[in-house]
Design an enzyme around this catalytic site. Structure first.
Site, PDB file in Angstrom:
ATOM      1  N   GLU A   1      34.252 -13.780  31.551  1.00  0.00           N
ATOM      2  CA  GLU A   1      34.024 -14.916  32.720  1.00  0.00           C
ATOM      3  C   GLU A   1      32.894 -13.786  33.362  1.00  0.00           C
ATOM      4  O   GLU A   1      33.117 -12.742  33.258  1.00  0.00           O
ATOM      5  CB  GLU A   1      35.308 -14.784  33.545  1.00  0.00           C
ATOM      6  CG  GLU A   1      35.131 -15.238  34.910  1.00  0.00           C
ATOM      7  CD  GLU A   1      36.369 -15.197  35.646  1.00  0.00           C
ATOM      8  OE1 GLU A   1      37.200 -13.997  35.483  1.00  0.00           O
ATOM      9  OE2 GLU A   1      36.726 -15.829  36.817  1.00  0.00           O
TER      10      GLU A   1
ATOM     11  N   LYS B   1      36.719 -24.116  35.437  1.00  0.00           N
ATOM     12  CA  LYS B   1      38.167 -23.307  35.637  1.00  0.00           C
ATOM     13  C   LYS B   1      38.529 -24.420  36.829  1.00  0.00           C
ATOM     14  O   LYS B   1      38.323 -24.689  38.033  1.00  0.00           O
ATOM     15  CB  LYS B   1      37.859 -22.201  36.430  1.00  0.00           C
ATOM     16  CG  LYS B   1      39.219 -21.259  36.808  1.00  0.00           C
ATOM     17  CD  LYS B   1      38.626 -20.004  37.216  1.00  0.00           C
ATOM     18  CE  LYS B   1      39.956 -19.097  37.136  1.00  0.00           C
ATOM     19  NZ  LYS B   1      39.590 -17.924  38.051  1.00  0.00           N
TER      20      LYS B   1
ATOM     21  N   CYS C   1      40.626 -16.465  33.128  1.00  0.00           N
ATOM     22  CA  CYS C   1      41.196 -15.117  33.845  1.00  0.00           C
ATOM     23  C   CYS C   1      42.627 -15.784  34.594  1.00  0.00           C
ATOM     24  O   CYS C   1      43.592 -15.787  33.829  1.00  0.00           O
ATOM     25  CB  CYS C   1      40.119 -14.999  34.796  1.00  0.00           C
ATOM     26  SG  CYS C   1      40.840 -13.252  35.853  1.00  0.00           S
TER      27      CYS C   1
END
Length: 507
Positions: free
Chosen positions: A269, A329, A379
């Protein structure tokens, strides 16, 4: 004394979390709290109000030492505010625990109450905060195989039941009511362990493809960052250059025969916070890296949308063919990637306005590159059950966790997150590839073992054979079903206890 014991119970649960390997302390902490909530087996009367207080005390003993990484660069206010907010949910468990203690089957109903409150705090507010679920402290424990049939919810329940059963066993020892009084406590204490050990032979490894499954080579690149803290991305080009450099080094190693040629490369990321869809230089560098290594790269990047908002994305970059599929995301981090009620929360910290203007994406979380289906959880998403359930059901053959932990410095955060990846590996029966900007990057086998791992703050590359799995675990198939059953059982058990109490009062 009860308040001190409650705090100690929470501290024991904290001590069970990585980087420590003291997983067995979690049931001990639950047992200590359960003894307090039962009034040490009925020797003391505990009110619902007192139960709330004991629960909050345990929550503070757990969350305050667990979450200091929240405030490492922004001061203690956000850290302590979050710890207090999460402790309220443990306070609610204290209320339900006192209620559950009024029934004969309290070890079971109290463990179910833990599952109910853990689901609640994983859901609200702002989408919930699952960090610190009991399951995420168990990657080294023998209860871990429970994740393969019930996911993180069943694993948490197994830890809680072992703890409440242990408390009941201690109560039975103190009462000395005969051998039959031990049957229930012994069953509660050992049930989860017996099931977990029975499941152990069923877990997949990373070196035994089945039927028409195939093996590929995947590399994870950890380029590292120029400096830590919130300003690390002020040198966005340097971060991108670091990841290009490490990939070029990998390409040279492949050319020299020191490493096998990868079929796919995973970048972390924020590896390119320069939008490669808008910036020609960034696109050229990524293309050169992909061509040199001879494989597509999953590039973690920040895209600038037409309305000025941002999207945290992972793009499959296919050499000279450039961008392919991407994952935007979907579960974005409140108070980091966006700030809810911005005008209100900016009153509490000068750092509040540094929260971004990110928007959530959609899609099923699967990105295809080089003929490989990767399930992506970026994440923070790895903490949420739903993030990977959908991608694995939609055909993901392995799991990639691109993450950036540079904003949390040299704290325990990255180890806590790696533990979640290990639980997800068992839950879905997939090899997990973790690529982190500054570490810890890792290759995790479907049975939860860490096959390779990088040190912190050191540029590095991991290369591993990965079996591309097709089969689905029971946990993947039933998804939210296991947590739903646990929560409904909790409501049923606590409701039955309430009704029984009213009947006794009326008679």
């Amino acid at each position: 004394m009860s308040t001190a014991l409650s705090v100690a119970g929470g501290a024991l649960i904290f001590a069970s979390f990585p980087p420590r390997t003291l997983w067995f302390l979690a049931p001990v902490g639950i047992a200590l709290l359960a003894l307090v909530l039962t009034g040490f087996g009925g020797r003391r009367s505990v009110s619902l109000k007192a139960g709330f207080g004991y629960g909050c005390a345990a929550g503070l003993g757990f969350f305050v030492p667990l979450l200091p990484w929240i405030g490492v660069y922004v001061g203690p206010m956000p850290w302590l505010a979050l710890a207090v907010a999460e402790s309220v949910f443990v306070g609610l468990f204290g209320v339900l625990g006192v209620l559950a203690a009024r029934s004969a089957w309290w070890p079971l109903s109290m463990a179910l109450a833990w599952s109910l409150t853990e689901w609640l705090r994983s859901s609200v507010p702002f989408g919930g905060f699952p960090w610190g679920r009991l399951a995420f402290g168990q990657p080294e424990g023998w209860l871990l195989p429970l994740a393969s049939i019930g996911g993180a919810p069943l694993l948490s329940f197994g830890v809680a039941l072992t703890g409440t059963g242990t408390a009941a066993l201690l109560v039975a020892v103190g009462r000395r009511d005969g051998a039959r009084s031990f049957l229930g406590p012994v069953a509660a204490t050992t049930a989860a362990s017996i099931v977990a050990l029975a499941l152990l032979p069923t877990l997949h490894s990373n070196d035994a493809p089945e039927d028409d499954e195939r093996t590929v080579t995947i590399a994870a690149v950890q380029g590292s960052v120029p400096r830590l803290g919130l300003d690390f991305n002020a040198q966005r080009r340097a971060v991108l250059d670091n990841h290009v450099r490490e990939t070029m080094t990998l390409a040279a190693d492949v050319e020299a025969g020191r490493q096998p040629a990868p079929d796919l490369v995973v970048w972390p990321e924020n590896a390119s916070d320069i939008d490669p869809l808008r910036n020609t230089d960034a696109a050229t560098l990524i293309t050169q890296a992909s061509v040199a290594v001879g494989a597509p790269i999953l590039v973690g990047t920040v895209l600038v949308n037409a309305d000025g908002t941002n999207t945290n994305s992972v793009i499959a970059w296919n050499g000279n063919d450039r961008p392919g599929e991407r994952h935007d995301k979907k579960i974005i981090q409140p108070f980091g990637e966006y700030l809810p009620f911005r005008s209100f929360f900016r009153l509490f910290s000068e750092y509040a306005d540094r929260a971004g203007y990110f928007v959530p994406g959609n899609g099923n979380g699967v990105v295809h590159a080089g003929g490989i289906a990767a399930g992506i959880a970026t994440c923070y998403e790895v903490a949420f059950d739903r993030a990977l359930e959908e991608s694995v059901r939609s055909g993901a053959e392995f799991i990639a966790i691109p993450t950036n932990n540079a904003t949390f410095g040299d704290t325990e955060m990255t180890y806590q997150q790696l533990a979640m990846s290990r639980v997800r590996a068992v839950e879905h029966g997939r090899t997990v590839v973790v690529a982190a900007t500054s570490g810890v990057s890792a290759i995790v086998s479907p049975d939860g073992h860490v096959l390779q791992q990088t040190p912190l703050f050191t540029p590095d590359v991991l290369v591993s054979s990965v079996v591309l799995r097709q089969s689905l675990t029971v946990a993947t198939r039933i998804g939210f079903g296991s947590e739903l059953v646990l929560c409904l059982a909790a409501v049923g058990a606590l409701g039955a206890t309430l009704l029984a109490g009213r009947r006794r009062s009326a008679s």
